[in-house]
Design a protein around this motif. Sequence first.
Motif, short mmCIF file in Angstrom:
data_model
loop_
_atom_site.label_atom_id
_atom_site.label_comp_id
_atom_site.label_asym_id
_atom_site.label_seq_id
_atom_site.Cartn_x
_atom_site.Cartn_y
_atom_site.Cartn_z
N GLY A 14 0.82 -1.19 0.00
CA GLY A 14 0.00 0.00 0.00
C GLY A 14 0.86 1.25 0.00
N PRO A 15 0.21 2.40 -0.05
CA PRO A 15 0.95 3.65 -0.06
C PRO A 15 1.63 3.89 1.28
CG PRO A 15 -1.40 4.06 -0.05
CD PRO A 15 -1.20 2.57 -0.15
N ALA A 16 2.54 4.82 1.29
CA ALA A 16 3.27 5.15 2.50
C ALA A 16 2.37 5.95 3.44
CB ALA A 16 4.53 5.93 2.15
N LEU A 17 1.69 5.25 4.33
CA LEU A 17 0.85 5.89 5.34
C LEU A 17 1.52 5.69 6.69
CD1 LEU A 17 -2.69 4.58 4.29
CD2 LEU A 17 -1.85 6.92 4.04
N THR A 18 1.43 6.71 7.54
CA THR A 18 1.96 6.56 8.89
C THR A 18 1.01 5.69 9.70
OG1 THR A 18 0.77 8.47 9.78
CG2 THR A 18 2.95 8.89 8.78
N GLU A 19 1.50 5.18 10.80
CA GLU A 19 0.65 4.36 11.68
C GLU A 19 -0.53 5.19 12.19
OE1 GLU A 19 -0.57 0.93 12.67
OE2 GLU A 19 1.37 1.13 11.72
N GLU A 20 -0.29 6.47 12.45
CA GLU A 20 -1.37 7.35 12.92
C GLU A 20 -2.45 7.51 11.86
OE1 GLU A 20 1.90 8.14 13.07
OE2 GLU A 20 2.26 8.09 15.24
N GLU A 21 -2.03 7.69 10.58
CA GLU A 21 -3.00 7.81 9.49
C GLU A 21 -3.78 6.52 9.32
OE1 GLU A 21 -0.33 10.99 6.89
OE2 GLU A 21 -0.22 8.85 6.45
N ARG A 22 -3.11 5.39 9.43
CA ARG A 22 -3.79 4.09 9.32
C ARG A 22 -4.82 3.92 10.44
NH1 ARG A 22 -1.78 0.26 5.86
NH2 ARG A 22 0.06 0.90 4.69
N SER A 23 -4.47 4.34 11.65
CA SER A 23 -5.40 4.24 12.78
C SER A 23 -6.64 5.09 12.54
CB SER A 23 -4.72 4.68 14.08
OG SER A 23 -3.66 3.82 14.39
N LEU A 24 -6.44 6.29 12.05
CA LEU A 24 -7.56 7.18 11.76
C LEU A 24 -8.46 6.56 10.68
CD1 LEU A 24 -8.93 10.00 12.08
CD2 LEU A 24 -7.48 10.74 10.20
N LEU A 25 -7.86 6.06 9.61
CA LEU A 25 -8.64 5.46 8.54
C LEU A 25 -9.39 4.21 9.02
CD1 LEU A 25 -6.09 5.93 5.64
CD2 LEU A 25 -8.36 7.01 5.81
N ALA A 26 -8.77 3.44 9.90
CA ALA A 26 -9.44 2.24 10.43
C ALA A 26 -10.70 2.63 11.21
CB ALA A 26 -8.48 1.46 11.32
N LEU A 27 -10.61 3.70 11.98
CA LEU A 27 -11.79 4.16 12.72
C LEU A 27 -12.86 4.69 11.77
CD1 LEU A 27 -9.98 5.91 15.69
CD2 LEU A 27 -11.49 3.92 15.85
N LEU A 28 -12.45 5.43 10.75
CA LEU A 28 -13.42 5.92 9.76
C LEU A 28 -14.08 4.74 9.04
CD1 LEU A 28 -11.45 8.95 8.29
CD2 LEU A 28 -13.53 9.06 9.69
N LEU A 29 -13.30 3.71 8.72
CA LEU A 29 -13.86 2.50 8.11
C LEU A 29 -14.88 1.84 9.02
CD1 LEU A 29 -10.82 0.81 6.39
CD2 LEU A 29 -13.05 1.12 5.36
#
Length: 173
Positions: A104-119
């Motif tokens: 996947g694209p270069a996402l930080t762990e913080e960005e991944r956590s935010l996206l997981a919650l939005l999902l």
Amino acid sequence: MSGHGIRFVVLEDHPPGSAAHVAVDLGGDRGRVVEGWQRPSPGTEVVCIGAVRDAQDAAAAVLCAVGGARLVVEASGSRETIDRLCDDLRRLGDLDHRVGGPDGPALTEEERSLLALLLGGATLGRCARELHISRRTADRRLATARAALGAQTTSEAVAAAARIGIKPVRTVD
């Protein structure tokens, strides 16, 4: 893949050579794979592989698609060129737009956590509270994640996050 109706695949930020494997899947056992943007002869099934670096490359690819070819595009042009290409291809058939390499694209762990919650269905305000950050920080984090995913909207970013394997996280109310 060929059985799912996908006619076009755009690979963005993928390693060189990724297109060849995708093209074989896209063509199935009937499609001939060719390099470059060649319009197929009537009655032939062709999967064209090529790079799109600018508007001229994109126009050649679209003309090939109009001629009936399936496409696998290695996109490395400007954001505007890639977005316009994807819009044009969507008008012609089903598009699979893949952003980022196998991990996947270069996402930080913080960005991944935010996206997981939005999902998981949380609002951005709820995500901020859950992650113990300000709403403004959540906004900034989402903006950088959207940019990394090549998404114009939050909905597009959430859909892209699901495609690259980010799992939804539900909040406890």
